[in-house]
Write an enzyme that holds these catalytic residues in place. Structure first.
Site, PDB file in Angstrom:
ATOM      1  N   SER A   1       3.052 -22.136  39.122  1.00 41.80           N
ATOM      2  CA  SER A   1       4.233 -22.906  39.475  1.00 41.80           C
ATOM      3  C   SER A   1       5.187 -22.073  40.338  1.00 41.80           C
ATOM      4  O   SER A   1       4.778 -21.576  41.387  1.00 41.80           O
ATOM      5  CB  SER A   1       4.904 -23.435  38.209  1.00 41.80           C
ATOM      6  OG  SER A   1       5.788 -24.492  38.511  1.00 41.80           O
TER       7      SER A   1
ATOM      8  N   ASP B   1      -2.640 -32.423  39.581  1.00 39.30           N
ATOM      9  CA  ASP B   1      -1.221 -32.084  39.681  1.00 39.30           C
ATOM     10  C   ASP B   1      -0.633 -32.684  40.951  1.00 39.30           C
ATOM     11  O   ASP B   1      -1.265 -32.653  42.011  1.00 39.30           O
ATOM     12  CB  ASP B   1      -1.076 -30.554  39.699  1.00 39.30           C
ATOM     13  CG  ASP B   1       0.376 -30.100  39.793  1.00 39.30           C
ATOM     14  OD1 ASP B   1       1.266 -30.861  39.355  1.00 39.30           O
ATOM     15  OD2 ASP B   1       0.610 -28.987  40.284  1.00 39.30           O
TER      16      ASP B   1
ATOM     17  N   HIS C   1      -1.219 -29.480  36.321  1.00 36.65           N
ATOM     18  CA  HIS C   1      -0.408 -28.338  36.731  1.00 36.65           C
ATOM     19  C   HIS C   1      -0.761 -27.077  35.960  1.00 36.65           C
ATOM     20  O   HIS C   1      -0.688 -25.979  36.499  1.00 36.65           O
ATOM     21  CB  HIS C   1       1.065 -28.698  36.513  1.00 36.65           C
ATOM     22  CG  HIS C   1       2.041 -27.737  37.091  1.00 36.65           C
ATOM     23  ND1 HIS C   1       2.211 -27.564  38.446  1.00 36.65           N
ATOM     24  CD2 HIS C   1       2.922 -26.886  36.503  1.00 36.65           C
ATOM     25  CE1 HIS C   1       3.153 -26.669  38.669  1.00 36.65           C
ATOM     26  NE2 HIS C   1       3.602 -26.232  37.504  1.00 36.65           N
TER      27      HIS C   1
END
Length: 497
Positions: free
Chosen positions: A228, A417, A474
């Site tokens: 991330s 994601d 994700h």
């Protein structure tokens, strides 16, 4: 041990340092002294931070860890607690295993960085891996307990072995950073970081102290990993380590590579991929794609200004580019933008609340050497907002020189994601200018298989690899733990391609 077996050990703490930090925890009024650009952008960033925190069902009691005083602060010192595993009998939640500690950051007023270190279950000669969770401002304990750490938290707050924990193939560090995140804290708000220079310097200082404290691991290969917003942290730290090695600033860190999972690295390219990804997956129509993309030119121009001018132009870029994503979300409704296969219940997309409950247990605090009155800030909205002017910086620019020196780079992304989707990541990897660019872009995508089953598609050339992971969002190690561990193991051994 089997993954479902309860971890039961007798609590046996060995304090490597006799005196743990003596702290004053009376609450004080805290305000960020740095101007977070225009009020509209500040409100936008606050809303983004709150949405992030609530989507994980997290409710930190404080927005940041700033305490009143820390009279025992000694810059550059480590205070570490070690555990001994004594078998299958004894308490389950009171022993996290291996090491937990605080490092007093030398380039700070009074900041302490909290970390966990788990030695490999396989061999102490395995590589040393550092994991950085994004946010920015979210604790790496999110990954420790829900993705790739040695343990997972059961509903009764006991710990169960994670058979696919990355400590099966590495000696792994989980860090609460930047300052103010998780159990990391300071007495002074000026210790909050606002850019990658501050973040990477703190991490480099920590690594120097860590290897001094654990010299038996200096010879091991070293890899930087995370996901991330760590798409910013990781390249910055890799460059900082490489610089320190070249200038012989301290202990030589045996940096071999870094891996970015579903990261935000090159925002100009990645924001431009949002609508295309959504269209390709049938989430929106061409007409809605065109509406979303109407805001792209301003976003891209603002990012260019951010790169050349910095300062408030970066806040403006955050505002305009966030508008691109917000417009897309207006079309998508209650979709889980971390995993488009799922829906969110209002703001709630995942339930990670067991972690907060776990760290509220006095026995756990005692075991890891954390004062019972210190708040665990699972995700810090203040740290998030403090990094506002860093968001739209392009961290890809430092990667080519590392590739040219043979440092391995793996960019991987779960294909489900949306927020840091595989398409945007693949596009910036393809666009990156280095000596192997043309050959990488001509390389075919091949199957990445685990136990004979296709788990993803791999494109690679020389030291650069890109892996699109099937059936993952994700958080790849959470959704595909077996594939993630095999990916790590093969990549570190130079056998992924």
């Amino acid at each position: 041990m089997a993954s479902s077996t309860l971890i039961k050990f007798s609590l046996s703490l060995l304090l490597l340092f006799i005196i743990l930090p003596s702290l004053s925890y009376s609450r004080q009024t805290f305000s960020i002294t740095k101007n977070l650009s225009q009020s509209l952008t500040s409100h936008s960033s606050k809303s983004q931070a709150e949405r992030l925190i609530r989507s994980f069902n997290l409710f930190p009691k404080d927005p940041v860890n700033i305490i009143a005083s820390d009279p025992d602060f000694v810059p550059g010192s480590i205070v570490e607690t070690e555990f001994s595993f004594l078998g299958d009998a004894g308490p389950s939640v009171k022993e996290l295993g291996h090491h937990a500690g605080y490092y007093s950051l030398p380039h700070s007023k009074a900041a302490r960085m909290f970390y966990f270190f788990f030695e490999s279950r396989n061999s102490k000669d395995d590589p040393v891996v550092i994991w950085l969770t994004g946010g920015p401002g979210c604790s790496s304990e999110l990954a420790l307990f829900y993705e790739n750490g040695p343990f997972k938290i059961a509903n009764n707050l006991s710990l169960v072995w994670n058979q696919y924990g990355w400590d099966q193939a590495s000696n792994i560090l989980f860090i609460d950073q930047p300052t103010g995140t998780g159990f990391s804290y300071s007495t002074d708000s000026s210790d909050l970081r606002h850019d990658e220079t501050g973040v990477s310097n703190d991490l480099y200082d920590f690594l120097q102290a860590f290897f001094k404290e654990h010299p038996q691991f200096v010879k091991n290969d070293f890899f930087i990993t995370g996901e991330s917003y760590a798409g910013h942290y990781i390249p910055a730290l890799a460059s900082r380590v490489n610089q320190g090695n070249k200038k012989k600033e301290g202990i030589h860190i045996n940096l071999k590579g870094f891996a970015i999972g579903n990261g935000l690295t090159n925002p100009a390219i990645q924001y431009g991929a949002y609508a295309d990804f959504a269209l390709d997956r049938g989430l929106i129509t061409k007409e809605k794609r065109d509406i979303v993309n109407q805001a792209l030119p301003r976003c891209e121009n603002d990012i260019k200004a951010c790169g050349s001018e910095g300062g408030e132009t970066c806040g403006a870029a955050f505002g305009s580019c966030t508008g691109v994503f917000s417009q897309l979300l207006d079309f998508l409704g209650d979709i889980n933008y971390y995993d488009i296969r799922k829906k969110c219940d209002g703001q709630l997309c995942y339930d990670f609340s067991n972690m907060e409950e776990f760290f509220d247990l006095v026995a756990v605090r005692n075991a890891i050497g954390v004062n019972k009155n210190l708040v665990f800030v699972s995700c810090s909205s203040y740290v998030y907002n403090g990094m506002l002017n860093d968001w739209m910086k392009n961290l890809e620019v430092g990667i080519p020189s590392l590739l040219e020196e043979g440092i391995r780079v793996l960019v991987y992304a779960g294909e489900e994601d949306l927020i840091c989707n595989w398409l945007g990541n693949f596009r910036w990897v393809q666009a990156m200018e280095w000596s192997g660019q043309k050959d990488f872009n001509k390389a075919p995508a091949v199957k990445f298989s685990v136990d004979g089953a296709e788990a993803g598609l791999l494109t690679s050339h020389g030291p650069l690899s890109f892996l699109k992971v099937h059936a993952a969002g994700h958080m790849v190690p959470m959704d595909q733990p077996k594939a993630a561990l095999e990916m790590l193991r093969s990549w570190m051994a130079g056998k992924l391609a």
